[in-house]
Design an enzyme around this catalytic site. Structure first.
Site, PDB file in Angstrom:
ATOM      1  N   GLU A 113      45.055  33.299  45.519  1.00 55.67           N
ATOM      2  CA  GLU A 113      43.989  32.911  46.442  1.00 55.67           C
ATOM      3  C   GLU A 113      42.907  33.972  46.384  1.00 55.67           C
ATOM      4  O   GLU A 113      43.222  35.154  46.257  1.00 55.67           O
ATOM      5  CB  GLU A 113      44.475  32.829  47.898  1.00 55.67           C
ATOM      6  CG  GLU A 113      45.351  31.657  48.209  1.00 55.67           C
ATOM      7  CD  GLU A 113      46.817  32.013  48.094  1.00 55.67           C
ATOM      8  OE1 GLU A 113      47.146  33.205  48.146  1.00 55.67           O
ATOM      9  OE2 GLU A 113      47.643  31.088  47.939  1.00 55.67           O
ATOM     10  N   TYR A 125      39.010  36.065  37.040  1.00 57.80           N
ATOM     11  CA  TYR A 125      40.081  35.070  36.914  1.00 57.80           C
ATOM     12  C   TYR A 125      39.661  33.930  35.976  1.00 57.80           C
ATOM     13  O   TYR A 125      40.459  33.465  35.162  1.00 57.80           O
ATOM     14  CB  TYR A 125      40.474  34.523  38.289  1.00 57.80           C
ATOM     15  CG  TYR A 125      40.905  35.580  39.283  1.00 57.80           C
ATOM     16  CD1 TYR A 125      41.702  36.646  38.890  1.00 57.80           C
ATOM     17  CD2 TYR A 125      40.517  35.515  40.623  1.00 57.80           C
ATOM     18  CE1 TYR A 125      42.092  37.625  39.803  1.00 57.80           C
ATOM     19  CE2 TYR A 125      40.908  36.476  41.538  1.00 57.80           C
ATOM     20  CZ  TYR A 125      41.688  37.536  41.118  1.00 57.80           C
ATOM     21  OH  TYR A 125      42.076  38.498  42.021  1.00 57.80           O
TER      22      TYR A 125
HETATM   23  C1  LIG Z   1      37.897  42.115  40.911  1.00 61.15           C
HETATM   24  C2  LIG Z   1      38.103  43.520  40.342  1.00 61.15           C
HETATM   25  C3  LIG Z   1      39.592  43.854  40.358  1.00 61.15           C
HETATM   26  C4  LIG Z   1      37.577  43.550  38.884  1.00 61.15           C
HETATM   27  O1  LIG Z   1      37.944  44.794  38.315  1.00 61.15           O
HETATM   28  P1  LIG Z   1      37.070  45.505  37.179  1.00 61.15           P
HETATM   29  O2  LIG Z   1      37.944  46.489  36.498  1.00 61.15           O
HETATM   30  O3  LIG Z   1      35.798  46.016  37.745  1.00 61.15           O
HETATM   31  O4  LIG Z   1      36.716  44.277  36.221  1.00 61.15           O
HETATM   32  P2  LIG Z   1      36.626  44.309  34.641  1.00 61.15           P
HETATM   33  O5  LIG Z   1      35.734  45.439  34.201  1.00 61.15           O
HETATM   34  O6  LIG Z   1      37.988  44.242  34.048  1.00 61.15           O
HETATM   35  O7  LIG Z   1      35.836  42.928  34.395  1.00 61.15           O
HETATM   36  C5  LIG Z   1      36.418  41.868  33.666  1.00 61.15           C
HETATM   37  C6  LIG Z   1      35.588  40.623  33.855  1.00 61.15           C
HETATM   38  O8  LIG Z   1      35.557  40.253  35.215  1.00 61.15           O
HETATM   39  C7  LIG Z   1      34.264  39.757  35.565  1.00 61.15           C
HETATM   40  N1  LIG Z   1      33.612  40.687  36.508  1.00 61.15           N
HETATM   41  C8  LIG Z   1      34.118  41.842  36.972  1.00 61.15           C
HETATM   42  N2  LIG Z   1      33.257  42.388  37.882  1.00 61.15           N
HETATM   43  C9  LIG Z   1      32.202  41.551  37.960  1.00 61.15           C
HETATM   44  C10 LIG Z   1      30.992  41.571  38.721  1.00 61.15           C
HETATM   45  N3  LIG Z   1      30.711  42.579  39.579  1.00 61.15           N
HETATM   46  N4  LIG Z   1      30.136  40.540  38.580  1.00 61.15           N
HETATM   47  C11 LIG Z   1      30.400  39.519  37.733  1.00 61.15           C
HETATM   48  N5  LIG Z   1      31.524  39.452  36.956  1.00 61.15           N
HETATM   49  C12 LIG Z   1      32.422  40.463  37.094  1.00 61.15           C
HETATM   50  C13 LIG Z   1      33.494  39.665  34.272  1.00 61.15           C
HETATM   51  O9  LIG Z   1      33.787  38.407  33.692  1.00 61.15           O
HETATM   52  C14 LIG Z   1      34.136  40.774  33.440  1.00 61.15           C
HETATM   53  O10 LIG Z   1      34.028  40.565  32.066  1.00 61.15           O
HETATM   54  P3  LIG Z   1      32.723  41.115  31.278  1.00 61.15           P
HETATM   55  O11 LIG Z   1      32.696  42.595  31.501  1.00 61.15           O
HETATM   56  O12 LIG Z   1      32.974  40.730  29.856  1.00 61.15           O
HETATM   57  O13 LIG Z   1      31.539  40.438  31.907  1.00 61.15           O
HETATM   58  C15 LIG Z   1      37.266  44.566  41.160  1.00 61.15           C
HETATM   59  O14 LIG Z   1      35.951  44.096  41.312  1.00 61.15           O
HETATM   60  C16 LIG Z   1      37.847  44.882  42.526  1.00 61.15           C
HETATM   61  O15 LIG Z   1      38.725  45.738  42.651  1.00 61.15           O
HETATM   62  N6  LIG Z   1      37.330  44.224  43.590  1.00 61.15           N
HETATM   63  C17 LIG Z   1      37.763  44.542  44.954  1.00 61.15           C
HETATM   64  C18 LIG Z   1      39.154  44.002  45.230  1.00 61.15           C
HETATM   65  C19 LIG Z   1      39.190  42.508  45.049  1.00 61.15           C
HETATM   66  O16 LIG Z   1      38.303  41.790  45.455  1.00 61.15           O
HETATM   67  N7  LIG Z   1      40.286  42.027  44.432  1.00 61.15           N
HETATM   68  C20 LIG Z   1      40.499  40.615  44.217  1.00 61.15           C
HETATM   69  C21 LIG Z   1      41.129  39.999  45.400  1.00 61.15           C
HETATM   70  S1  LIG Z   1      41.507  38.281  45.121  1.00 61.15           S
END
Ligand SMILES: CC(C)(COP(=O)(O)OP(=O)(O)OC[C@H]1O[C@@H](n2cnc3c(N)ncnc32)[C@H](O)[C@@H]1OP(=O)(O)O)[C@@H](O)C(=O)NCCC(=O)NCCS
Length: 178
Positions: A113, A125
């Site tokens: 979710e 995702y």
């Molecule tokens: C979601 C989260 C875990 C992503 O982690 P991250 O290490 O920054 O993400 P990645 O660098 O691995 O990104 C992988 C892909 O995710 C997407 N993505 C990640 N951050 C993004 C952003 N700010 N905006 C748009 N796309 C994004 C992109 O598709 C990216 O691929 P790309 O670099 O080729 O465009 C991070 O933003 C986070 O910790 N958020 C707060 C906690 C949270 O919301 N968790 C999810 C709860 S359901």
């Protein structure tokens, strides 16, 4: 744009010793509604649960995630990356580890979710084959926000595997995962 650039990341199972650092990231990621340490300690002794942490070569804990494997379904319970380290493909590296576990355990479908407003997570995702199959109205009690319910198709299907393989080939060019 990440504040700190990372080219190598170490992923390993979470232990009780990691929980203090994990909860620091939880607080940063989820604010007042973050999981308590006790929730992570409970998960460490839950036979269905698999939790991972990501560390830099310097040993800093910068991300984590958890899943439950229930028969042939995997449920991602949480995932977060420390703010200064976001956009380094660490989230992807952890999802990769989760998917590898699912393949080893014969888990066919993954679900989770996510808040409808959480675009970074939804994009992550979607990149890994999750699709929104519905919403849970008012699922998040703090602001009554809806949750998207996302599912993968059967991860053993060729179509899923092909896209996953392409993602991992690209990922391996961007970050070294140990
Ligand atoms: C979601 C989260 C875990 C992503 O982690 P991250 O290490 O920054 O993400 P990645 O660098 O691995 O990104 C992988 C892909 O995710 C997407 N993505 C990640 N951050 C993004 C952003 N700010 N905006 C748009 N796309 C994004 C992109 O598709 C990216 O691929 P790309 O670099 O080729 O465009 C991070 O933003 C986070 O910790 N958020 C707060 C906690 C949270 O919301 N968790 C999810 C709860 S359901």
């Amino acid at each position: 744009m990440s504040l700190v650039k990372v080219s190598e990341i170490f992923i390993r199972p979470m232990t009780r010793d990691d929980v203090d650092k994990v909860v620091e990231i939880e607080k940063e990621a989820y604010g007042p509604h973050h999981w308590a340490k006790s929730s992570f300690y409970d998960e460490m002794s839950n036979n269905l649960a698999k939790y991972y942490i990501a560390k830099t070569p310097e040993g800093e804990l910068v991300g984590y995630a958890g899943t439950w494997h229930i028969i042939d379904e995997g449920h991602i319970t949480t995932i977060a990356v420390k703010k200064a380290y976001m956009r380094n493909h660490i989230g992807e590296a952890i999802i990769h580890k989760i998917l590898e576990d699912c393949y080893s355990d014969g888990v066919k479908y993954l679900t989770l979710e996510v808040r409808v407003s959480n675009i970074p997570a939804i994009k992550l995702y979607e990149k890994y084959g999750f699709q929104s199959l519905g919403t849970r109205k008012g699922y998040y009690q703090d602001n009554n926000e809806d949750a998207l319910i996302m599912w993968t198709e059967n991860i053993f299907y060729d179509k899923f595997k092909q896209k996953y393989k392409e993602n991992i080939e690209n990922l391996n060019k961007l970050i070294s995962i140990k």
